[in-house]
Design an enzyme around this catalytic site. Structure first.
Site, PDB file in Angstrom:
ATOM      1  CG  HIS A  58      -4.685  -4.930  -2.782  1.00  0.00           C
ATOM      2  ND1 HIS A  58      -4.175  -6.029  -2.140  1.00  0.00           N
ATOM      3  CD2 HIS A  58      -3.631  -4.117  -3.049  1.00  0.00           C
ATOM      4  CE1 HIS A  58      -2.861  -5.908  -2.033  1.00  0.00           C
ATOM      5  NE2 HIS A  58      -2.502  -4.751  -2.563  1.00  0.00           N
TER       6      HIS A  58
ATOM      7  CD  GLN B  81       7.571  -1.248  -5.720  1.00  0.00           C
ATOM      8  OE1 GLN B  81       7.064  -0.836  -6.753  1.00  0.00           O
ATOM      9  NE2 GLN B  81       6.900  -1.265  -4.577  1.00  0.00           N
TER      10      GLN B  81
ATOM     11  CE  LYS C 290      -0.279  -2.095   4.496  1.00  0.00           C
ATOM     12  NZ  LYS C 290       1.168  -2.253   4.185  1.00  0.00           N
TER      13      LYS C 290
ATOM     14  CD  GLN D 262       3.216   3.083  -2.783  1.00  0.00           C
ATOM     15  OE1 GLN D 262       4.176   2.357  -2.962  1.00  0.00           O
ATOM     16  NE2 GLN D 262       1.975   2.618  -2.759  1.00  0.00           N
TER      17      GLN D 262
ATOM     18  CB  VAL E  85      -8.726  -2.212   4.792  1.00  0.00           C
ATOM     19  CG1 VAL E  85      -9.696  -3.323   5.190  1.00  0.00           C
ATOM     20  CG2 VAL E  85      -9.403  -1.237   3.830  1.00  0.00           C
TER      21      VAL E  85
ATOM     22  CB  SER F 178       0.403  -5.996   4.856  1.00  0.00           C
ATOM     23  OG  SER F 178       1.604  -6.280   4.182  1.00  0.00           O
ATOM     24  CB  SER F 179       0.757  -8.733   0.029  1.00  0.00           C
ATOM     25  OG  SER F 179      -0.195  -7.981  -0.669  1.00  0.00           O
ATOM     26  NE  ARG F 180       7.210  -7.021   1.865  1.00  0.00           N
ATOM     27  CZ  ARG F 180       7.223  -5.947   1.076  1.00  0.00           C
ATOM     28  NH1 ARG F 180       6.401  -4.948   1.286  1.00  0.00           N
ATOM     29  NH2 ARG F 180       8.081  -5.868   0.062  1.00  0.00           N
TER      30      ARG F 180
HETATM   31  O1  PAF Z   1       1.822  -0.196  -3.195  1.00  0.00           O
HETATM   32  C1  PAF Z   1       2.172  -1.029  -4.049  1.00  0.00           C
HETATM   33  O2  PAF Z   1       1.644  -2.147  -4.114  1.00  0.00           O
HETATM   34  C2  PAF Z   1       3.287  -0.682  -5.030  1.00  0.00           C
HETATM   35  O3  PAF Z   1       4.264   0.090  -4.412  1.00  0.00           O
HETATM   36  C3  PAF Z   1       2.764  -0.003  -6.309  1.00  0.00           C
HETATM   37  C4  PAF Z   1       2.110   1.321  -6.006  1.00  0.00           C
HETATM   38  C5  PAF Z   1       1.784  -0.915  -7.003  1.00  0.00           C
HETATM   39  C6  PAF Z   1       3.947   0.252  -7.253  1.00  0.00           C
HETATM   40  O4  PAF Z   1       4.592  -0.916  -7.598  1.00  0.00           O
END
Ligand code: PAF
Length: 282
Positions: free
Chosen positions: A37, A61, A149, A153, A176, A185-187
């Protein structure tokens, strides 16, 4: 850094910045920020006068049984990171602010979203396309930044922007990785130490694919089988998909030539991890 929770307030601030002739860059996120990010913030700062980051864990989502409630959140830490990285504005709305009337209107695509992650997460990309359209309408940025990544999307968002004539430049930024190759990844926070070792099988499989291509193997099924075999030798892994697809349409390929995308989604313990790489056959 200004922290804004209300749409009207953000719109007023952006209007003033535009009157001053300032260019606006936008980084939409769901928070729990990592260096991936922050690379988007950095790029936005290079390209623009004012950078807006949004943190919104978008409920539309997430499918039933997915990790909406457990999704990692730490707004204090995120704000500290954003300040350190000189983000100008944080947009941090709550669900009522973003969806005051419920979820009656959706942005739905009839291509791209039935493949890869869309197959295993039905409705996911409708949620992404809808919230990103809303966020772009609210922030009204010159450019918006997304990591590669989430390759599918990125393609979905580019399609929406083109089809709905949204006046924004979409910028895809490189993945990255940690020093050992794991895509940020946050996960990743869900992984235990042992699972994290197994999670490296995703990025390590890229080397295997390069080797197979060098050997002259052009049959995607053969490569797919080898990658699956390789990942499955690692404990705690459960493959969601391994696909070799066209880089624009995400359609499966009969034969590998020119460029193709290797896209992976693998459960490692409780974490569903995705990764991808574009290969080129010379
Ligand atoms: O990639 C993400 O973190 C999410 O899918 C996004 C683009 C912020 C939409 O909620």
């Amino acid at each position: 850094m200004q922290v804004v929770k209300k749409i009207d307030e953000l719109r007023n601030i952006i209007k003033q910045e535009k009157i001053k002739g300032n260019k606006i860059g936008f980084v939409p996120t769901m928070g729990y920020l990592h260096d991936g990010h922050l690379s988007l913030i950095k790029k936005s700062k290079e390209d623009n006068d004012v950078t807006v980051c949004s943190i919104f864990v978008n409920p539309t989502q997430f499918g039933p049984g997915e990790d909406l409630d457990k999704y990692p959140r730490d707004i204090e830490r995120d704000m500290k990171l954003l300040k350190e990285n000189k983000c100008d504005i944080l947009f941090y709305p709550d669900v009522k602010e973003m969806y005051p009337n419920g979820f009656y209107t959706k942005v739905t695509l009839s291509i791209l979203t039935d493949k890869l992650c869309g197959k295993s997460r039905p409705g996911h990309f409708d949620g992404v396309a809808t919230v990103v359209t809303k966020l772009i309408n609210i922030v009204n940025p010159d450019s918006a930044y997304f990591g590669m990544k989430d390759y599918q999307q990125l393609l979905v968002i580019k399609r929406v922007v083109e089809d709905l004539n949204l006046d924004v430049n979409i910028v895809g930024c490189p993945i990255v990785r940690e020093n050992d190759g794991l895509a940020m990844s946050s996960r990743n926070v869900y992984l235990t130490e042992k699972e994290r070792e197994s999670a490296l099988s995703l990025s390590k499989s890229f080397k295997l694919v390069s080797q197979l291509i060098e050997k002259g193997i052009k049959n995607p099924q053969e490569i797919k089988q080898e990658v699956c075999k390789f990942i499955e030798t690692h404990p705690f892994t459960k493959i969601d998909y391994v696909e070799l697809v066209d880089i624009d349409t995400l359609e499966n390929l009969n034969e590998l030539k020119d460029k193709f995308l290797l896209a992976l989604a693998v459960f490692v313990g409780k974490a569903r991890l995705i990764d991808n790489k574009i290969f080129e056959i010379k």
